[in-house]
Design a protein around this motif. Structure first.
Motif, mmCIF file in Angstrom:
data_model
loop_
_atom_site.group_PDB
_atom_site.id
_atom_site.type_symbol
_atom_site.label_atom_id
_atom_site.label_comp_id
_atom_site.label_asym_id
_atom_site.label_seq_id
_atom_site.Cartn_x
_atom_site.Cartn_y
_atom_site.Cartn_z
ATOM 1 N N ALA A 272 0.802 -1.337 0.130
ATOM 2 C CA ALA A 272 -0.047 -0.060 0.066
ATOM 3 C C ALA A 272 0.796 1.202 0.081
ATOM 4 O O ALA A 272 0.457 2.270 -0.441
ATOM 5 N N LEU A 273 1.994 1.200 0.506
ATOM 6 C CA LEU A 273 2.959 2.551 0.502
ATOM 7 C C LEU A 273 4.010 2.312 -0.627
ATOM 8 O O LEU A 273 4.840 3.136 -0.356
ATOM 9 N N ASP A 274 3.872 1.342 -1.426
ATOM 10 C CA ASP A 274 4.681 1.505 -2.820
ATOM 11 C C ASP A 274 4.393 2.342 -3.687
ATOM 12 O O ASP A 274 3.112 2.418 -4.137
ATOM 13 N N ALA A 275 5.326 3.364 -4.220
ATOM 14 C CA ALA A 275 4.824 4.041 -5.331
ATOM 15 C C ALA A 275 4.344 3.446 -6.339
ATOM 16 O O ALA A 275 3.619 3.920 -7.274
ATOM 17 N N SER A 276 4.920 2.217 -6.758
ATOM 18 C CA SER A 276 4.383 1.375 -7.893
ATOM 19 C C SER A 276 2.970 1.056 -7.904
ATOM 20 O O SER A 276 2.181 1.318 -8.980
ATOM 21 N N THR A 277 2.478 0.985 -6.616
ATOM 22 C CA THR A 277 1.202 0.488 -6.531
ATOM 23 C C THR A 277 0.215 1.794 -6.709
ATOM 24 O O THR A 277 -0.654 1.764 -7.574
ATOM 25 N N ALA A 278 0.787 2.866 -6.310
ATOM 26 C CA ALA A 278 0.122 4.207 -6.340
ATOM 27 C C ALA A 278 -0.059 4.767 -7.534
ATOM 28 O O ALA A 278 -1.261 5.056 -8.208
ATOM 29 N N TRP A 279 1.138 4.883 -8.383
ATOM 30 C CA TRP A 279 1.265 5.466 -9.506
ATOM 31 C C TRP A 279 0.748 4.496 -10.560
ATOM 32 O O TRP A 279 0.102 4.872 -11.759
ATOM 33 N N MET A 280 0.664 3.381 -10.496
ATOM 34 C CA MET A 280 0.003 2.339 -11.471
ATOM 35 C C MET A 280 -1.262 1.783 -10.964
ATOM 36 O O MET A 280 -1.677 0.952 -11.543
ATOM 37 N N GLY A 281 -2.057 2.550 -10.319
ATOM 38 C CA GLY A 281 -3.261 2.039 -9.982
ATOM 39 C C GLY A 281 -4.155 1.925 -10.922
ATOM 40 O O GLY A 281 -5.137 0.863 -10.903
ATOM 41 N N ASP A 282 -4.426 2.696 -12.009
ATOM 42 C CA ASP A 282 -5.145 2.258 -13.224
ATOM 43 C C ASP A 282 -4.979 1.112 -13.801
ATOM 44 O O ASP A 282 -5.704 0.367 -14.304
ATOM 45 N N ALA A 283 -3.552 0.563 -13.942
ATOM 46 C CA ALA A 283 -3.069 -0.733 -14.372
ATOM 47 C C ALA A 283 -3.785 -1.742 -13.472
ATOM 48 O O ALA A 283 -4.153 -2.726 -14.048
ATOM 49 N N ILE A 284 -4.004 -1.785 -12.095
ATOM 50 C CA ILE A 284 -4.418 -2.667 -11.081
ATOM 51 C C ILE A 284 -6.091 -2.690 -11.554
ATOM 52 O O ILE A 284 -6.675 -3.603 -11.717
ATOM 53 N N LYS A 285 -6.475 -1.494 -11.693
ATOM 54 C CA LYS A 285 -8.183 -1.352 -12.181
ATOM 55 C C LYS A 285 -8.511 -2.033 -13.374
ATOM 56 O O LYS A 285 -9.300 -2.526 -13.717
ATOM 57 N N ALA A 286 -7.454 -2.186 -14.403
ATOM 58 C CA ALA A 286 -7.752 -2.794 -15.537
ATOM 59 C C ALA A 286 -7.600 -4.125 -15.811
ATOM 60 O O ALA A 286 -7.629 -4.831 -16.717
ATOM 61 N N TYR A 287 -7.047 -4.884 -14.482
ATOM 62 C CA TYR A 287 -6.891 -6.350 -14.629
ATOM 63 C C TYR A 287 -8.067 -7.127 -15.190
ATOM 64 O O TYR A 287 -7.638 -8.340 -15.775
ATOM 65 N N PRO A 288 -9.383 -6.801 -14.907
ATOM 66 C CA PRO A 288 -10.409 -7.489 -15.643
ATOM 67 C C PRO A 288 -10.145 -7.730 -17.132
ATOM 68 O O PRO A 288 -10.686 -9.030 -17.817
ATOM 69 N N SER A 289 -9.641 -6.955 -17.684
ATOM 70 C CA SER A 289 -9.281 -7.006 -19.226
ATOM 71 C C SER A 289 -7.746 -7.462 -19.429
ATOM 72 O O SER A 289 -7.579 -8.245 -20.552
ATOM 73 N N THR A 290 -6.854 -6.868 -18.730
ATOM 74 C CA THR A 290 -5.456 -7.309 -19.199
ATOM 75 C C THR A 290 -5.027 -8.688 -18.314
ATOM 76 O O THR A 290 -4.094 -9.200 -18.952
ATOM 77 N N LEU A 291 -5.767 -8.923 -17.275
ATOM 78 C CA LEU A 291 -5.329 -10.438 -16.575
ATOM 79 C C LEU A 291 -6.667 -11.067 -16.602
ATOM 80 O O LEU A 291 -7.133 -11.183 -15.337
#
Length: 328
Positions: A272-291
């Protein structure tokens, strides 16, 4: 503080690959699980996962990515493009006498694992991603994106692009620099929100200027730091940094995979405190289509970037549960 597990049951191997050789550390028997580290790390980053996954009934192999540790270090910058690293992973699976494997990566290793699954789905039957979400190829050239970040400051990825520049900062005092970057991205030692962001560099400055000093994160003992520093003092940092210097080449090489999803069963675990998680939040939200094969996505509270070392017990539990859920 997490205790470093005993290493008496570990087997070190050198296996042939397109790089020349890949060094790996192996433990256990059963279905093969390949562990791929990020920057600036080594096989040792998986020291807590090797015995846990082996005890759960898996044959686990943690590699030194080309350019690191005892693996080969090609001199050409373009030898570190993504397709070459995927080929190394395939060669490891073959050298171990297996036809398929589950691949799990952290940081840059997450991207290498994802592209291994994308490019060679017949070899990599499932993929686990730690800290860095999967983002399909697409959009503008990466160097253009990074150059536009930071305003008057320079994003660290841009800072790493020129061969020799970051090396000149790091290599005169490797141990201190490593201690600084590990602390800068760890939950218990990272700079507060009122302090300058360690992911950026002042024009003409260095990353080191923004690293915390004087305290190691709880997950990192002096002995652990000795292991990392000893390897990089011997090899230098160019092999690891050259991965960053191939992002535009990858963008060109992987054009046919623009927007491509990874369909195998997958897992994501971030801090939760990792910048990778924060900056790439849209990538995580896109998982239903990307993963579309995603089995689980987990964000660990109060956790930074070095997730499998900061929170080994939680990560081990998530990995074992996911591995046990996969088709035989």
């Amino acid at each position: 503080m997490p205790q470093t597990p005993p290493t008496t049951d570990l087997t070190h191997r050198l296996v042939p690959s397109p790089a020349g050789r890949i060094h790996l550390v192996e433990q256990g028997t059963g279905p093969l699980v390949l562990l791929v580290h990020g920057f600036p790390e080594s096989w040792y980053s998986w020291r807590h996962q090797l015995p846990a996954l082996a005890a759960a009934g898996y044959r686990v192999a943690a590699v030194d990515v080309r350019g690191y540790g005892r693996s080969s270090r090609p001199g050409a910058v373009d030898a570190y493009r993504m397709r070459e690293l995927v080929a190394d992973n395939v060669a490891v699976v073959e050298a171990l006498g297996e036809e398929s494997a589950v691949v799990i990566g952290h940081d840059w290793g997450s991207s290498i694992a994802a592209h291994s699954a994308l490019l060679r789905p017949e070899v990599f039957r499932a993929v686990g991603l730690l800290s860095v979400p999967y983002t399909p190829r697409g959009g503008p050239r990466p160097s253009e994106v990074f150059a536009g970040m930071g305003g008057d400051e320079e994003f660290y990825v841009s800072y790493f692009q020129e061969p020799g520049r970051a090396e000149a900062e790091i290599e005169p005092e490797v141990r201190g620099w490593l201690a600084g970057i590990y602390a800068a991205l760890s939950a218990d030692t990272m700079p507060g929100p009122d302090l300058p962001d360690p992911h950026f560099v002042t024009r003409g400055g260095t990353l080191r200027e923004r690293f915390p000093a004087g305290r190691l994160p709880a997950w990192l003992s002096e002995g652990d730091l000795d292991v990392y520093a000893g390897e990089f003092e011997r090899t230098g940092l160019s092999g690891g940094l050259n991965r960053y210097r191939n992002m535009d080449r990858d963008w060109e090489d992987l054009a046919e995979y623009d927007g491509a999803p990874i369909t195998q069963p997958s897992l994501f675990v971030g801090g939760a405190l990792d910048a990778s998680t924060a900056w790439m939040g849209d990538a995580i939200k896109a998982y239903p289509s990307t993963l579309p094969g995603l089995v689980g996505s987990h964000i660990l509270e109060d956790c930074g970037h070095w997730i499998q070392q900061e929170r080994p017990e939680e990560v081990n539990r998530l990995l074992v549960d996911w591995l046990n859920s996969l088709p035989a």
